[in-house]
Design an enzyme around this catalytic site. Structure first.
Site, short mmCIF file in Angstrom:
data_model
loop_
_atom_site.label_atom_id
_atom_site.label_comp_id
_atom_site.label_asym_id
_atom_site.label_seq_id
_atom_site.Cartn_x
_atom_site.Cartn_y
_atom_site.Cartn_z
N GLU A 130 36.79 31.16 41.30
CA GLU A 130 36.45 32.18 40.26
C GLU A 130 34.97 33.04 40.38
O GLU A 130 34.27 32.18 40.81
CB GLU A 130 36.68 31.85 38.92
CG GLU A 130 38.02 31.34 38.35
CD GLU A 130 39.06 32.75 37.99
OE1 GLU A 130 38.63 34.00 38.17
OE2 GLU A 130 40.21 32.55 37.73
N HIS A 172 43.88 36.89 44.70
CA HIS A 172 44.84 36.35 43.71
C HIS A 172 46.16 37.41 43.56
O HIS A 172 47.27 36.94 43.43
CB HIS A 172 44.50 36.34 42.27
CG HIS A 172 45.16 35.70 41.14
ND1 HIS A 172 44.80 35.46 39.98
CD2 HIS A 172 46.48 35.31 41.28
CE1 HIS A 172 45.78 34.76 39.16
NE2 HIS A 172 46.65 34.78 40.03
N ASP A 182 43.10 41.08 40.81
CA ASP A 182 41.73 40.46 41.26
C ASP A 182 42.13 39.84 42.68
O ASP A 182 43.02 39.46 43.11
CB ASP A 182 41.10 39.41 40.18
CG ASP A 182 42.13 38.27 39.90
OD1 ASP A 182 43.35 38.29 39.77
OD2 ASP A 182 41.64 37.30 40.24
#
Length: 199
Positions: A130, A172, A182
């Site tokens: 992330e 993603h 994303d």
């Protein structure tokens, strides 16, 4: 017959009493989320997700690891860590990269399956990273974020024999069945792969 143990000296008793009287506020704070656990990547710091938000396994023995999935948090770095620590959220990633300075937090051991892709098959075979920011705010994709993340990805690829290409380092949005976008159109894939190649 047992020998009598010597009584502690007066000096030792006084030292113990003095330590007991020290206010906790004067003692150094334990790092939030700090844990003596070893991280998988030397430049990361352990900031654990709750065990309720990932699956404990023994990868790569139990599952092949052949992908790195790039995410964008859509919230602040500290909020992401708190989400991963909340057992009600049922979500986690292996790493989180802070925008301002590229600080790396490891939240889930690489041997375990983080719940980041929304697709069980992809979760079992990938490492999820992330990145702090929002898909529509490219200012969050700083040089430090790109550089530290690309080095991390290069190390993961080396560890598992993953090719450093766009077929194996994916967004993603490329996960089958996802409704996520994303890392979004502002993510510079060419730069990211190039930085990983030079790491």
């Amino acid at each position: 017959m047992e020998r009598a143990r010597p009584l502690p000296s007066r000096r030792r008793l006084l030292k113990g009493a003095a330590l007991a009287a020290v206010p906790y506020a004067l003692l150094p704070d334990a790092r939030a989320g700090a844990d003596p656990r070893a991280v998988d990547y030397a430049l990361a710091q352990w900031q654990p997700a709750t065990a309720a938000n990932y699956t404990t396994t023994d990868r790569p023995r139990s599952h092949t690891v052949d992908r790195v999935i790039i995410h964008v948090t859509q919230t602040a770095f500290t909020k992401t860590l708190s989400i991963f620590r909340n057992p009600q959220k049922k979500v986690s990633a292996h790493y989180v990269v802070r925008s301002a300075d590229g600080y790396l937090a490891q939240c889930v051991p690489e041997a375990d399956i983080a719940w980041h892709a929304g697709n069980w098959d992809y979760n079992t075979r990938s490492i999820g990273i992330e990145h702090e920011g929002w898909v529509d705010r490219p200012a969050y994709f700083t040089d430090a974020l790109y550089e530290q993340s690309a080095r991390l990805t290069a190390a993961i690829c080396a560890r598992y024999g993953i090719p450093r290409d766009r077929a194996h380092i994916i967004g993603h949005y490329q996960v089958p069945g996802t409704d996520h976008t994303d890392p979004g159109p502002n993510w510079d894939w060419t730069r990211y792969i190039r930085l990983g190649d030079s790491a």
